[in-house]
Design a protein around this motif. Sequence first.
Motif, short mmCIF file in Angstrom:
data_model
loop_
_atom_site.label_atom_id
_atom_site.label_comp_id
_atom_site.label_asym_id
_atom_site.label_seq_id
_atom_site.Cartn_x
_atom_site.Cartn_y
_atom_site.Cartn_z
N PHE A 42 3.01 -18.09 -3.20
CA PHE A 42 3.62 -19.36 -2.83
C PHE A 42 5.15 -19.33 -3.01
O PHE A 42 5.86 -20.08 -2.33
CB PHE A 42 3.01 -20.50 -3.64
N ILE A 43 5.64 -18.49 -3.90
CA ILE A 43 7.07 -18.30 -4.02
C ILE A 43 7.62 -17.66 -2.74
O ILE A 43 8.64 -18.10 -2.19
CB ILE A 43 7.42 -17.42 -5.25
N CYS A 69 11.17 -19.87 -14.13
CA CYS A 69 9.76 -20.20 -14.37
C CYS A 69 8.97 -18.96 -14.76
O CYS A 69 8.21 -18.97 -15.74
CB CYS A 69 9.17 -20.84 -13.11
N ILE A 70 9.16 -17.87 -14.02
CA ILE A 70 8.42 -16.64 -14.30
C ILE A 70 8.76 -16.09 -15.68
O ILE A 70 7.88 -15.68 -16.45
CB ILE A 70 8.70 -15.59 -13.21
N ARG A 72 9.96 -17.69 -18.34
CA ARG A 72 9.40 -18.56 -19.40
C ARG A 72 7.89 -18.38 -19.50
O ARG A 72 7.32 -18.39 -20.60
CB ARG A 72 9.73 -20.02 -19.10
N LEU A 73 7.23 -18.22 -18.36
CA LEU A 73 5.78 -18.05 -18.37
C LEU A 73 5.37 -16.80 -19.14
O LEU A 73 4.42 -16.83 -19.92
CB LEU A 73 5.25 -17.97 -16.93
N LEU A 74 6.08 -15.72 -18.91
CA LEU A 74 5.76 -14.48 -19.62
C LEU A 74 5.95 -14.65 -21.13
O LEU A 74 5.15 -14.15 -21.93
CB LEU A 74 6.64 -13.34 -19.10
N ILE A 75 7.00 -15.36 -21.51
CA ILE A 75 7.23 -15.63 -22.94
C ILE A 75 6.10 -16.48 -23.51
O ILE A 75 5.55 -16.17 -24.59
CB ILE A 75 8.59 -16.33 -23.14
N TYR A 76 5.73 -17.55 -22.80
CA TYR A 76 4.67 -18.44 -23.27
C TYR A 76 3.32 -17.73 -23.32
O TYR A 76 2.54 -17.91 -24.27
CB TYR A 76 4.56 -19.68 -22.36
N PHE A 151 5.37 -25.40 -7.46
CA PHE A 151 4.80 -24.27 -6.73
C PHE A 151 3.76 -23.65 -7.65
O PHE A 151 3.71 -23.97 -8.84
CB PHE A 151 5.88 -23.26 -6.31
N GLY A 152 2.93 -22.79 -7.13
CA GLY A 152 1.74 -22.33 -7.85
C GLY A 152 1.93 -21.99 -9.31
O GLY A 152 1.16 -22.42 -10.18
N LEU A 153 2.98 -21.23 -9.63
CA LEU A 153 3.17 -20.77 -11.00
C LEU A 153 3.59 -21.87 -11.96
O LEU A 153 3.46 -21.71 -13.18
CB LEU A 153 4.19 -19.63 -11.03
#
Length: 267
Positions: A42-43, A69-70, A72-76, A151-153
Motif C-alpha cells: 500500500f505504500i 512509521c516503518i 517506529r514499527l520495528l522498534i515497537y 495506510f496498511g502499516l
Amino acid sequence: MAASIIESAWLYLTTHFSDFQLACLGSFFLHESVFFLSGLPFIYLERAGWLSKYKIQAKNNTPAAQEKCITRLLIYHFGVNLPVMISSYPVFKYMGMRTSLPLPSWNVVLSQILFYFILEDFVFYWGHRILHTKWLYKHVHSVHHEYATPFGLTSEYAHPAEILFLGFATILGPALTGPHLLTLWLWMMVRVLETVEAHCGYHFPWSLSNFIPLYGGADFHDYHHRLLYTKSGNYASTFVYMDWIFGTDHGYRKLKALKTGNTDKET
C-alpha cells in the motif's frame, strides 16, 4: 491430501523446534512476515499513484512519514511485541495451548477463530472508546492518530501502552480457550490481515466489506482517522454492529447517506 501435507509440515516443525521456539519466536516471525508483506504494497500504491480512483482520501503521505512509521514499527515490534510474546508463553501453556498431533479439525479451528473475532471486537470497542477520552487520547492514543490518512502499516503504529492495552483484546480469546498453536497462528494471521485492510486507505470493488454483512473494512475505519477525537466514532475493530448499537456511528452513517443522495442526483 492437503491435510496430510499440513500434518507432515507440522511434524517437521515440532521435531526440529521446541514448543517455546515455535510459540514465541515462530509466532513473532510469522507476524512480521504477514504484517509487512501485506502492508508494504500500500505504500508503493500510494507513491506510484496506482489505483488512485479507489483511494478513500485524496491526500498522500510523504515518503518521510512512511519511513518514520516503518522505523517506529520495528522498534515497537522488537521492543514491545517480542517481549510480550515471550512473557505470555507460560500463560498460554497453563491455559492449555498445545503443539502436538493430531491437528484440530477445521470445524474446531473456524469456530474458535469466529469466537475470537466476536470477543476481540467487543473488548476492542470499549478499550478504544476509553482511549478516546481526553487524557488518554492526548498522552497515548494520539500517537496512532498521527496519520489522519492511514495506510496498511499504520494499523500497528501506536504508543507502547496502547499496544499492550488493546493487544489484550487479541489474546483474550486464545488465553481463555487454550487452542492448538496452529489455530493461534491462523487467528494471528487473519487478524493482522484484517487490521491492515482496515487501515489501507483504499476501498476496492473486491473489498470484503462489499460482501460480508456487518464487516467494517477500510471505508468504515478511514472515517475514524479523518475526524477529531471527540467526534470520530467507529470504534470497533472488525464489525459495525457495536457502533450501531451504541450510536457511535451517526456521523459516518450521515456522511454515507449524503454521498448516496448526491450520487442519486447525479444519475
